[in-house]
Design an enzyme around this catalytic site. Structure first.
Site, mmCIF file in Angstrom:
data_model
loop_
_atom_site.group_PDB
_atom_site.id
_atom_site.type_symbol
_atom_site.label_atom_id
_atom_site.label_comp_id
_atom_site.label_asym_id
_atom_site.label_seq_id
_atom_site.Cartn_x
_atom_site.Cartn_y
_atom_site.Cartn_z
ATOM 1 N N TRP A 198 0.847 -1.188 0.000
ATOM 2 C CA TRP A 198 0.000 0.000 0.000
ATOM 3 C C TRP A 198 0.893 1.252 0.000
ATOM 4 O O TRP A 198 1.852 1.327 0.754
ATOM 5 C CB TRP A 198 -0.913 -0.001 1.242
ATOM 6 C CG TRP A 198 -1.601 1.317 1.404
ATOM 7 C CD1 TRP A 198 -2.671 1.759 0.702
ATOM 8 C CD2 TRP A 198 -1.227 2.357 2.299
ATOM 9 N NE1 TRP A 198 -2.984 3.036 1.092
ATOM 10 C CE2 TRP A 198 -2.121 3.425 2.080
ATOM 11 C CE3 TRP A 198 -0.223 2.500 3.265
ATOM 12 C CZ2 TRP A 198 -2.041 4.617 2.787
ATOM 13 C CZ3 TRP A 198 -0.138 3.682 3.969
ATOM 14 C CH2 TRP A 198 -1.059 4.734 3.729
ATOM 15 N N ASP A 366 -14.014 11.092 0.570
ATOM 16 C CA ASP A 366 -14.674 10.297 1.613
ATOM 17 C C ASP A 366 -15.229 11.177 2.741
ATOM 18 O O ASP A 366 -14.604 12.147 3.142
ATOM 19 C CB ASP A 366 -13.605 9.345 2.186
ATOM 20 C CG ASP A 366 -14.212 8.232 2.992
ATOM 21 O OD1 ASP A 366 -15.430 8.226 3.187
ATOM 22 O OD2 ASP A 366 -13.436 7.353 3.427
ATOM 23 N N LYS A 475 -14.651 9.481 -8.334
ATOM 24 C CA LYS A 475 -13.498 8.649 -7.941
ATOM 25 C C LYS A 475 -14.077 7.379 -7.335
ATOM 26 O O LYS A 475 -14.820 7.436 -6.352
ATOM 27 C CB LYS A 475 -12.647 9.406 -6.927
ATOM 28 C CG LYS A 475 -11.463 8.630 -6.381
ATOM 29 C CD LYS A 475 -10.604 9.580 -5.555
ATOM 30 C CE LYS A 475 -9.573 8.881 -4.707
ATOM 31 N NZ LYS A 475 -9.078 9.790 -3.652
ATOM 32 N N TRP A 476 -13.735 6.231 -7.930
ATOM 33 C CA TRP A 476 -14.295 4.926 -7.516
ATOM 34 C C TRP A 476 -13.215 4.193 -6.726
ATOM 35 O O TRP A 476 -12.236 3.722 -7.291
ATOM 36 C CB TRP A 476 -14.702 4.141 -8.758
ATOM 37 C CG TRP A 476 -15.354 2.819 -8.502
ATOM 38 C CD1 TRP A 476 -14.827 1.758 -7.828
ATOM 39 C CD2 TRP A 476 -16.648 2.392 -8.948
ATOM 40 N NE1 TRP A 476 -15.707 0.707 -7.829
ATOM 41 C CE2 TRP A 476 -16.834 1.074 -8.518
ATOM 42 C CE3 TRP A 476 -17.667 2.998 -9.686
ATOM 43 C CZ2 TRP A 476 -18.001 0.347 -8.793
ATOM 44 C CZ3 TRP A 476 -18.826 2.280 -9.961
ATOM 45 C CH2 TRP A 476 -18.981 0.968 -9.505
ATOM 46 N N ASP A 477 -13.462 4.098 -5.421
ATOM 47 C CA ASP A 477 -12.446 3.555 -4.521
ATOM 48 C C ASP A 477 -12.766 2.111 -4.133
ATOM 49 O O ASP A 477 -13.867 1.619 -4.382
ATOM 50 C CB ASP A 477 -12.412 4.446 -3.266
ATOM 51 C CG ASP A 477 -11.047 4.504 -2.640
ATOM 52 O OD1 ASP A 477 -10.254 3.577 -2.850
ATOM 53 O OD2 ASP A 477 -10.783 5.472 -1.917
ATOM 54 N N MET A 478 -11.831 1.429 -3.501
ATOM 55 C CA MET A 478 -12.027 0.032 -3.090
ATOM 56 C C MET A 478 -10.895 -0.298 -2.123
ATOM 57 O O MET A 478 -9.771 -0.501 -2.557
ATOM 58 C CB MET A 478 -11.920 -0.845 -4.343
ATOM 59 C CG MET A 478 -12.436 -2.254 -4.261
ATOM 60 S SD MET A 478 -11.404 -3.361 -3.283
ATOM 61 C CE MET A 478 -12.182 -4.895 -3.606
ATOM 62 N N CYS A 525 -8.981 3.687 -8.763
ATOM 63 C CA CYS A 525 -8.092 4.040 -7.651
ATOM 64 C C CYS A 525 -7.091 2.937 -7.329
ATOM 65 O O CYS A 525 -7.458 1.770 -7.247
ATOM 66 C CB CYS A 525 -8.968 4.313 -6.433
ATOM 67 S SG CYS A 525 -8.089 5.055 -5.077
ATOM 68 N N ASP A 547 -1.640 6.461 -2.841
ATOM 69 C CA ASP A 547 -1.930 7.361 -1.723
ATOM 70 C C ASP A 547 -0.667 8.082 -1.270
ATOM 71 O O ASP A 547 -0.736 9.023 -0.484
ATOM 72 C CB ASP A 547 -2.516 6.575 -0.539
ATOM 73 C CG ASP A 547 -4.017 6.386 -0.705
ATOM 74 O OD1 ASP A 547 -4.566 6.890 -1.702
ATOM 75 O OD2 ASP A 547 -4.633 5.742 0.159
HETATM 76 C C1 GLA Z 1 -8.281 5.545 -0.315
HETATM 77 C C2 GLA Z 1 -7.936 6.467 -1.472
HETATM 78 C C3 GLA Z 1 -7.689 7.870 -0.956
HETATM 79 C C4 GLA Z 1 -8.906 8.361 -0.253
HETATM 80 C C5 GLA Z 1 -9.290 7.405 0.879
HETATM 81 C C6 GLA Z 1 -10.604 7.805 1.495
HETATM 82 O O1 GLA Z 1 -7.215 5.339 0.520
HETATM 83 O O2 GLA Z 1 -6.818 6.003 -2.158
HETATM 84 O O3 GLA Z 1 -7.338 8.729 -2.005
HETATM 85 O O4 GLA Z 1 -9.961 8.494 -1.157
HETATM 86 O O5 GLA Z 1 -9.392 6.071 0.406
HETATM 87 O O6 GLA Z 1 -10.988 6.944 2.498
#
Ligand code: GLA
Length: 734
Positions: A198, A366, A475-478, A525, A547
Site C-alpha cells: 500500500w 470520503d 473517484k471509484w475507490d475500493m 483508484c 496514496d
Molecule cells: C483511499 C484512497 C484515498 C482516499 C481514501 C478515502 O485510501 O486512495 O485517495 O480516497 O481512500 O478513504
C-alpha cells in the site's frame, strides 16, 4: 500488420510492425509454437521444433505420446496428458478426472477485432486490425478451444484471449485456464516483475530465471498493490534502449498468475491468466467461458520501446473515455486537505480560493454520507450527511458551480461497514462463509455484487446521486482485499466461480455507469484496492496512482506505472508538506513538476498552505495548460533513474512529430563539490535544430542545439542547490 497461413508448410505467421509470431501444425494435429521475436520473412518451419530428437519419439515422428508430450512446445499446453510443464488448461470431467488433448481443427483470419463479452479488451475497426482464430478440439469431452490473436496497424503488440466451449454432452469443470502462452529458447534471460505494498506500488524487480517455476500472482481478489498483472522476460543486459524484452500484460482486475518455467531442455514457457487458486468453472453442455485478454509485446530495442508500444496501444485501442485526448480539468481533492473533517462552508472556502488560483474542479472525497466521520462506519449508506452538508449534494454542487468550479465526488461502492443501515438491514449482502465471522479490513466488508439485487442496490446508490446534481467526475475507490469468500449464490460445485464472477460484476457496474453517464470523468483508484490495471483503464481514462503523494516517492511509483501506462492515465496531485505519508518536505515547484507527469491536480487545503506556495499555483496551472497536450499525447523516455544514480532522476516527453520535447530533471539529493550533470536526451530528430526556451529569468538568450548533439554529447543541466529541486527544459524544433 499481416496474418498468413502457409498451407504447404502448415505455418501460421503473425506479423506486427517489427515482430513475427509463428506457429506450426505438427503431424496434422498438434499446434506448436515455433518463434516469437524480431521480424523474419521466410522461416524454415517445423524443423526448428526438433521433434524427432525427443526421447523415444524418433520411431515415427510422434512416436510414444508420453515422451512427445513432455517436450513438444505446445502453443496451449493441456494438463494431464504428458505435458508436465506449466499448463494452460486443466479440464475435469464429471468423475473428477483431469485431462483433455486438443488437436487442430480449423482456423479463420479476418479483418478487425471482436469484443469480449462482459470483459474489457482492446478494440479496433476493420481497417486497423486483423485477427486469427484457431480452433482446437478436445475430442473425448467435446470441448472446443478457440485461441484468438489480433494485431494492430503500426503496433508491435498482439492481443490474445481464449474461448472454451463445451460442445459435448456432459458437464465439465474448468480448473485452470490461462489466456496466453509463449515458448522461448532460454538465453540466460531474467524475469521482470512489479512488487509493492500500500502506498508503495509498482516497484520494479529483476531476477535471474533458474530452473523450475517462477511466478508473480495475487489471490487478493484485486490486481493489488503487492504485485501487478504484468511481467516480462528480458536479456541480462537489456536496458532502456537496447536488448530484448518479452512482456505479457493482463487486461484483468482480479486474481492472476504469470508463470515462467525453465524446463529440463533449457527452454522457457511463459504463461499468464486467471489464478487457479479457488477457481473452478462449471460448464454445462452448450456453455462457454472466455478467458480475459493478454497483451504480448516484444521489443529488441529495450524496455523503452516496449513502454512506448503499450502507451500507444492503450491510447488508441483500450481507453474509451471521451476525455482520453482532452485536457482533464485541474481538480482539487479534499482528502489530504480535510480528511473527514469538513462541512459545506469549509468546502466552499476551499472552492473560492481554488478558483482564484485557476483550479477548475472541486472533488469531495470520503466522508460526505451517513454518519461517516472516520473510516469505521457508514459505507453502503449513500445518503448525504446533512449535518455536514445542510443543502444536500444538490445545494453544494450548485454553490460550487456558482463559484465557477466543476464538481466531483468519491464513492466506495463495493463496500459495506458493519456499522451501517445497509448491513443492519441486509447482513447477508456481505461476502462471508456461514458460521464464521468474516475478517474486517479498514472496518469493512465486501458486498456480494455477483447477486443482482446487491449489484442493483450498489448501482442505483451511485447513479441516484449522479442523477441528482451536476456531477462531472467520480473517484471509484475500493479499500480492502477479499477474504472469507462465500456467496449464497455460488457455492457447492460453483463456489470456485466466485472470484471471477465478482470481477465480471464489477465490470458490469462500470459499464452501466459509463453508458448512463457518458460525459462523466471516471477515476479508478490504486491505493484503495491497487486496481491500476488495463481492465480498469478500459472504463476510466485515469487511475489514482498511489496514496503516497510525496514527490520523491512518486518518482519511483510513477516510473514503474509509466513503464506500462501512458502518463495521461496516471492520477497525480500536488500535496501539502511535510508529506502526510512520509513526512518529507519538497519544494512546491518540484511537486508540480512530478504531478505534471500525470493528470495533474491538487490534494491540499489551498486556504491553509503557505502564502508563497499558494502564489505559485497560477503559474503551475499555466504550466499544465502549456504542456499537457505534449505530456498526454507524446512519446515518453526515461533518462535517469534515482534508484541507479542515487542523486537525480530525469525523464522526457517528445511530440510524435519530434518538433517539441519537455525534459524534467529532479535533483533528489544535493551533493558537495560536484559538477553539473550531463544528460543525454532521446527520441529527437538528429538533424533538427532545437531551441531551448529560456527560463524566463533575466534576459538570457534562448540556446540552440542539434538533435544529434543532445542525444549523443548530451545536455548540461543547471547546477542546482538543495534536495528535491527540479527544472523543466522545453525544446522546440526550429
Ligand atoms: C483511499 C484512497 C484515498 C482516499 C481514501 C478515502 O485510501 O486512495 O485517495 O480516497 O481512500 O478513504
Amino acid at each position: 500488420m499481416a496474418i498468413i497461413f502457409d498451407e504447404s508448410r502448415h505455418l501460421f505467421m503473425i506479423g506486427t510492425e517489427n515482430t513475427s509470431y509463428i506457429m506450426a501444425i505438427t503431424a496434422g494435429k498438434y499446434l506448436g509454437h515455433i518463434y516469437y521475436g524480431r521480424k523474419v520473412n521466410k522461416p524454415a518451419g517445423e524443423a526448428i521444433l526438433r521433434v524427432k530428437e525427443l526421447a523415444f519419439v524418433d520411431r515415427d515422428f510422434i512416436g510414444e505420446k508420453g515422451s512427445f508430450g513432455d517436450g513438444y512446445p505446445f502453443e496451449f499446453g493441456s494438463a494431464g496428458i504428458g505435458d508436465f510443464r506449466e499448463s494452460c488448461i486443466e479440464i475435469m470431467n464429471e468423475n473428477g478426472q483431469i485431462g483433455a488433448e486438443f488437436i487442430y481443427r480449423s482456423h479463420r483470419i479476418f479483418d478487425g477485432k471482436p469484443g469480449l463479452k462482459g470483459l474489457p479488451a482492446t478494440f479496433a475497426n476493420e481497417n486497423d486490425a486483423q485477427t486469427l482464430e484457431i480452433t482446437l478440439m478436445g475430442e473425448v469431452l467435446g470441448i472446443d478451444l478457440i485461441l484468438s490473436y489480433s494485431v494492430f496497424e503500426g503496433s508491435d503488440a498482439i492481443a490474445r484471449h481464449v474461448r472454451v466451449v463445451n460442445n459435448g454432452g456432459s458437464t465439465v469443470y474448468l480448473n485452470k485456464i490461462n489466456s496466453a502462452c509463449i515458448e522461448l529458447n532460454n538465453k540466460d534471460y531474467e524475469m521482470l516483475t512489479m512488487y509493492g505494498s500500500w502506498a508503495r506500488e509498482r516497484a520494479i524487480s529483476r531476477t535471474p530465471i533458474g530452473y523450475g517455476r517462477h511466478s508473480t500472482f495475487t489471490t487478493r481478489g484485486i490486481s493489488s498493490h503487492q504485485s501487478h498483472p504484468f511481467y516480462a522476460v528480458l536479456g541480462k543486459d537489456t536496458g532502456e534502449d537496447s536488448g530484448e524484452i518479452y512482456g505479457m500484460h493482463f487486461v484483468y482486475s482480479g486474481n492472476f498468475e504469470g508463470v515462467v518455467e525453465r524446463t529440463q531442455h533449457d527452454e522457457l514457457r511463459m504463461t499468464m491468466g486467471i489464478n487457479s487458486y479457488n477457481f473452478r468453472w462449471k460448464m454445462e453442455p452448450g456453455e462457454e467461458f472466455i478467458a480475459p485478454e493478454v497483451i504480448t509485446v516484444y521489443s529488441c530495442e529495450g524496455i523503452g520501446k516496449m513502454t512506448r508500444t503499450l502507451h500507444d496501444l492503450y491510447r488508441t485501442h483500450l481507453i474509451r473515455s471521451k476525455y482520453l485526448h482532452k485536457k482533464r480539468p485541474i481538480l482539487l481533492n479534499n482528502w489530504e486537505a480535510t480528511y473527514f473533517d469538513f462541512n459545506m462552508d469549509k468546502l466552499l472556502d476551499i472552492a473560492r480560493c481554488a478558483k482564484e488560483q485557476g483550479i477548475e474542479m472541486l472533488v469531495m472525497d470520503d466522508g460526505w454520507f451517513g454518519k461517516r466521520n472516520s473510516d469505521n462506519c457508514s459505507l453502503g449508506d449513500w445518503k448525504v450527511n446533512t449535518e455536514k452538508l445542510p443543502e444536500g449534494i444538490e445545494g453544494l454542487v450548485k454553490r460550487v458551480n456558482e463559484i465557477g468550479l466543476e464538481f466531483g465526488i468519491w464513492f466506495e461502492p463495493e463496500m459495506v461497514s458493519p456499522d451501517s443501515d445497509l448491513y443492519r438491514a441486509h447482513p447477508d449482502y456481505a461476502i462471508a462463509i456461514p458460521g464464521r465471522e468474516a475478517a474486517q479490513v479498514r472496518s469493512q466488508y465486501v458486498l456480494d455484487i455477483t447477486r443482482d439485487e446487491v449489484r442493483d442496490y450498489v448501482y442505483e446508490s451511485v447513479a441516484n446521486i449522479l442523477r441528482s446534481a451536476n456531477i462531472r467526475y467520480v473517484k471509484w475507490d475500493m479499500n480492502r482485499p477479499m477474504t472469507d469468500v462465500g456467496s449464497i449464490l455460488y457455492k457447492g460445485d460453483t463456489a470456485g466461480e466466485f472470484y471471477h464472477r465478482y470481477v465480471l460484476a464489477l465490470y458490469d457496474l462500470q459499464e452501466r455507469l459509463t453508458s448512463e453517464f457518458p460525459d462523466l470523468l471516471l477515476e479508478n483508484c490504486t491505493s484503495g484496492g491497487g486496481r491500476f490495471d488495463p481492465g480498469m483503464l478500459y472504463y476510466s481514462p485515469q487511475i489514482w496512482a498511489s496514496d503516497d503523494t510525496d514527490a520523491i516517492e512518486r518518482l519511483t511509483i510513477q516510473r514503474g506505472t509509466a513503464m506500462l501506462y501512458p502518463l495521461s492515465s496516471i492520477g497525480a496531485h500536488v500535496s501539502d508538506c511535510p508529506n502526510h505519508i512520509v513526512g518529507r518536505s519538497t519544494s512546491f515547484e518540484t511537486r508540480g513538476y512530478v504531478a505534471l507527469a500525470g493528470t495533474f491536480g491538487y490534494e491540499l487545503d489551498v486556504t491553509r498552505i503557505p502564502e508563497d506556495d499558494r502564489k505559485m499555483i497560477p503559474a503551475q496551472v499555466a504550466m499544465y495548460h502549456k504542456y499537457n497536450d505534449l505530456v498526454r499525447e507524446g512519446d515518453y523516455y526515461r533518462i535517469a533513474n534515482i534508484c541507479d544514480t542515487n542523486e537525480f532522476d530525469a525523464w522526457m516527453v517528445t511530440s510524435k512529430d519530434k518538433k517539441e520535447a519537455l525534459v524534467t530533471y529532479i535533483q533528489v539529493r544535493g551533493a558537495a563539490n560536484i559538477r553539473s550533470r550531463i544528460i543525454t536526451l532521446k527520441g529527437l530528430d538528429p538533424d533538427a535544430v532545437y531551441v531551448l526556451e529560456n527560463s524566463g529569468e533575466g534576459d538570457a538568450p534562448c540556446k540552440e542545439f542539434y538533435g544529434d548533439e543532445l542525444m549523443n554529447i548530451g545536455f548540461v543541466t543547471d547546477k542546482i542547490w538543495g534536495d528535491g529541486s527540479g527544472r523543466l527544459y522545453h525544446f522546440t524544433a526550429k
